[in-house]
Design an enzyme around this catalytic site. Structure first.
Site, mmCIF file in Angstrom:
data_model
loop_
_atom_site.group_PDB
_atom_site.id
_atom_site.type_symbol
_atom_site.label_atom_id
_atom_site.label_comp_id
_atom_site.label_asym_id
_atom_site.label_seq_id
_atom_site.Cartn_x
_atom_site.Cartn_y
_atom_site.Cartn_z
ATOM 1 N N GLY A 233 -12.739 -0.173 6.949
ATOM 2 C CA GLY A 233 -11.334 -0.470 6.651
ATOM 3 C C GLY A 233 -10.365 0.170 7.635
ATOM 4 O O GLY A 233 -9.160 0.145 7.429
ATOM 5 N N LYS B 17 5.111 2.426 18.686
ATOM 6 C CA LYS B 17 5.328 3.845 18.356
ATOM 7 C C LYS B 17 5.814 4.613 19.580
ATOM 8 O O LYS B 17 6.632 5.524 19.475
ATOM 9 C CB LYS B 17 4.041 4.450 17.804
ATOM 10 C CG LYS B 17 3.692 3.895 16.412
ATOM 11 C CD LYS B 17 2.274 4.243 16.009
ATOM 12 C CE LYS B 17 1.934 3.696 14.629
ATOM 13 N NZ LYS B 17 0.487 3.760 14.367
ATOM 14 N N THR C 269 0.823 -1.213 0.000
ATOM 15 C CA THR C 269 0.000 0.000 0.000
ATOM 16 C C THR C 269 0.856 1.261 0.000
ATOM 17 O O THR C 269 0.652 2.165 -0.814
ATOM 18 C CB THR C 269 -0.888 0.016 1.271
ATOM 19 O OG1 THR C 269 -1.551 -1.241 1.371
ATOM 20 C CG2 THR C 269 -1.907 1.133 1.204
ATOM 21 N N VAL C 270 1.840 1.311 0.920
ATOM 22 C CA VAL C 270 2.673 2.513 1.022
ATOM 23 C C VAL C 270 3.598 2.618 -0.189
ATOM 24 O O VAL C 270 3.731 3.684 -0.798
ATOM 25 C CB VAL C 270 3.502 2.502 2.335
ATOM 26 C CG1 VAL C 270 4.485 3.659 2.367
ATOM 27 C CG2 VAL C 270 2.567 2.554 3.540
#
Lengths: 455, 455
Positions: free
Chosen positions: A207, A225, A33-34
């Site tokens: 999604g 993160k 996707t990225v």
């Protein structure tokens, strides 16, 4: 590692006309996707970037597992390869862009590329949160760029400000909403009054949440993160395993309702904070890292971060409070952050320079037991004369003092909701343990930390 | 300009031990609120900065008008000088920090320092908003750093993300609350229900507003910042004089009350936007720059920016919406931003590198007449049968369509409040002109643009 002069020479051989800008050829690891959003963005912005920087950035090669799959990108078929060495160790690749994710083989490939003298741009949260110190040290030793704006909060420019603009600023605390899935669920619970299961199902149908939502809703993603945020804010080695984490799956509509009545908002926060008076040079910093739901005053800037947006709130001694807000995930925003890093690496390469990576020092991780904050606690109890006195007695004998209380319902199924004054986590856990032993307490419903006193 | 090698040699002569880091000596122009906060911050952070970057940053000289005044900084008396040449053209000064403000003599001194090959860090909004293009071009030609994080939004790291992280991102619009004084006044009017005069007096007593508040409340300060934001977001030459501006002094409690009822918040916004379809290379971009009060939905992230805080909202094609929030003014936050730039310049100097300044291209400024947005309009009228029909007729005959209306009061002193659909500024001004001619309209109270439709 080739010197910058030999690199320049290499480019000049390939692009002989002095009027044409030297191009910088990218090698991608992965094209999901990225990666595919990044390829499309590069194609759209190539001329503009060249006009602004004098660098022409081109996708030279893309290493993928299946070279024949259609990825919706406009690249010649021979750009795709299944041979990763043709990216990480190829003389005609100038910058390596790692968008494959996961710890291995990403770690080995990034280390190989660093060894080959190639600047790295990565969007890989798992890599940095688990073996960041190793990758940082390798890049520092090799004198190459290691840029990772996209790894923490997607499209939000946060890593560069923290690493560069705030390098001289003593940062006390970094506190963020860094998971869009859980923020969407909590926003829907707050604004539409739906329960957790309904909000999760909505997030899945849009999604925003995966079929197995564990990594998001139980705080693992935010924990990784949080480790990266702590590493860059404090220049210290903090890994995902150091981060205490709780998720949002136990939060009930009753908890949200209580928060709303008290002008509080429930958010899943990643908090990295440094103990005061430990900033002297040479002393190992003591750092607390934790992810858990928290109640914040509605006037706090993080309270206004709605739906799937992310934001990171930074508290510095001189600069005061800062907040960085934007899209923490998604192909296009993440690709935008990758592109910013790629341009940086390309411009540095042309100058023969590189950003200071900085090595990560040791840190002592503060145990969650030592946390001091206020707490919201919901108990399901039997409503009988004397119950509140017995419950309150247990709080008191554990040095936990009550700030406010509400009771809802009567009889066998009553709910007691408390907010405590500031207390030690250790004492609150002891209180909860004793309450669970009490015959009149059916169960401890929710425990949510309240960040009001220290804001 | 001396080469980086000769600079290094110079430092090595002064600091002979290889174990001691080369120091970078700063020359300050000015030592007011920001300058003295900066000197104190450097002293606090010197060791920490050296440990993180390997650079020791020192204040070498400070040029002031009166060398004998006590500035509350711990510097030897001989560091102060009234001779500016000993800062801008002295061989023992490595980086010039301009914190004097104003266009002249700051402009001449900065150009002299650039000519002498010295990197510049400036916090000077007036300089950049008026002669920025000249200073940018001089720095670019000399190959020296020109860093100005502190000039736009005080302590908020915004300029670096815009210039670096978002260099490849096509930005549509930058929209900011960039004046803390007016935001404090509007916050008080909204939350405490006080009128403009009371809120202004409060701001003055707290030191947020000056005795003559014109520059803040009439939008001049925000206008200068808007010009700089447009310059860096679009790489184009926009000066303070290009910015259309209105202030907040005409806003009444009635306007705020109406906004609150409609879930809107009134903020003084600086907006810089680029017309779509003009981003092709070689085309002069068409840019709108304006400062005026605006009504925003309470759910917009800018609506949650309270009191004297600032924030800048950035809309990009790939990255989506971003916001940068923090302290836009004050000695310490501004000094923190200056320090971030100083570290950057010092590290670059050691590497023999510098940031890309970039030259500013031409821009076509879009006339305010062509703006299309929704409008809130308050009219003081006589309440008589047929008045609304006559007023509505004037809106209609000027192609301005009404979305909602409220009437308050009866008789000789009634108030009509309208929100229009999107309309052209030119048509709205024509409507207002015709309404002023109408015998039943006492006056046009307020006109506030509503940024709902296009958010």
């Amino acid at each position: 590692m080739p010197s910058s002069d030999s690199r320049q020479g290499h480019h000049h051989q390939r692009v002989p006309s002095a009027a044409v800008h030297a191009s910088v050829r990218l090698g991608l690891l992965g094209c999901g996707t990225v990666g595919s959003a990044f390829v499309r963005l590069i194609h759209e912005q190539q001329d503009y970037i060249e006009a602004r920087t004098g660098c022409r950035v081109e996708v030279g090669r893309v290493a993928v597992q299946n070279a024949n799959r259609d990825r919706g990108v406009d690249l010649p078929a021979d750009v795709f390869t299944t041979d990763v060495a043709r990216v990480v160790d190829a003389p005609d690749i100038d910058v390596v862009v790692e968008v494959m994710g996961g710890i291995e083989p990403a770690r080995s490939l990034v280390l190989d590329a660093v060894k080959a003298g190639k600047p790295i741009v990565t969007a890989n949260k798992e890599l940095l949160a688990n073996v960041g110190a190793e990758v940082f040290a390798a890049a520092e030793a090799a004198g190459v760029d290691l840029l990772f704006e996209a790894a923490v909060a997607g499209g939000i420019p946060l890593v560069r400000p923290l690493r560069e603009s705030l390098l001289g600023e003593p940062i006390h605390r970094v506190m963020g909403i860094v998971n869009g899935t859980t923020n969407y669920i909590l926003t829907r619970m707050t604004e539409a009054g739906v329960d957790y299961a309904t909000a999760l199902a909505e997030a899945q149908s849009l999604g925003y949440a995966e079929a197995d939502p564990t990594a998001d809703v139980e705080g693992y993603d935010a924990g990784a993160k949080c480790a990266i945020l702590a590493s860059i804010a404090f220049g210290a080695r903090v890994v995902a395993g150091d981060v205490y984490h709780e998720g949002i799956s136990a939060i009930a509509a009753a908890d949200i309702g209580y928060a709303t009545r008290k002008d509080l908002v429930v958010k899943l926060l990643a908090v990295a904070e440094r103990e005061p008076n430990e900033s002297g040079a040479g002393r190992t910093p003591v750092i607390g890292v934790r992810v858990h739901p928290a109640m914040l005053p509605t006037t706090h800037p993080l309270a206004a971060v709605r739906e799937s947006f992310n934001a990171v709130f930074v508290e510095g001694a001189a600069v005061g409070d800062l907040m960085f807000y934007g899209r923490g995930a998604g192909g296009e925003p993440t690709a935008s952050a990758v592109l910013g890093d790629v341009i940086d690496a390309a411009v540095n390469l042309r100058k023969g320079s590189h950003a200071t990576v900085g090595t990560l020092g040791e840190a002592t991780i503060k145990p969650i037991d030592e946390l001091v904050t206020a707490y919201y606690i919901r108990l399901e109890v039997v409503d009988r004369p004397g119950v509140l006195a017995r419950v309150a007695g247990i709080f008191g004998s554990n040095q936990v003092s009550i700030s406010s209380m509400e009771q809802h319902g009567r009889g066998e199924e009553a709910t007691l909701m408390f907010i405590t004054h500031e207390a030690r986590e250790h004492d609150v856990q002891a209180t909860l343990g004793a309450l669970r032993e009490l015959d009149v307490v059916h169960r401890v419903g929710s425990v949510i930390r309240v960040l009001e006193g220290d804001l």
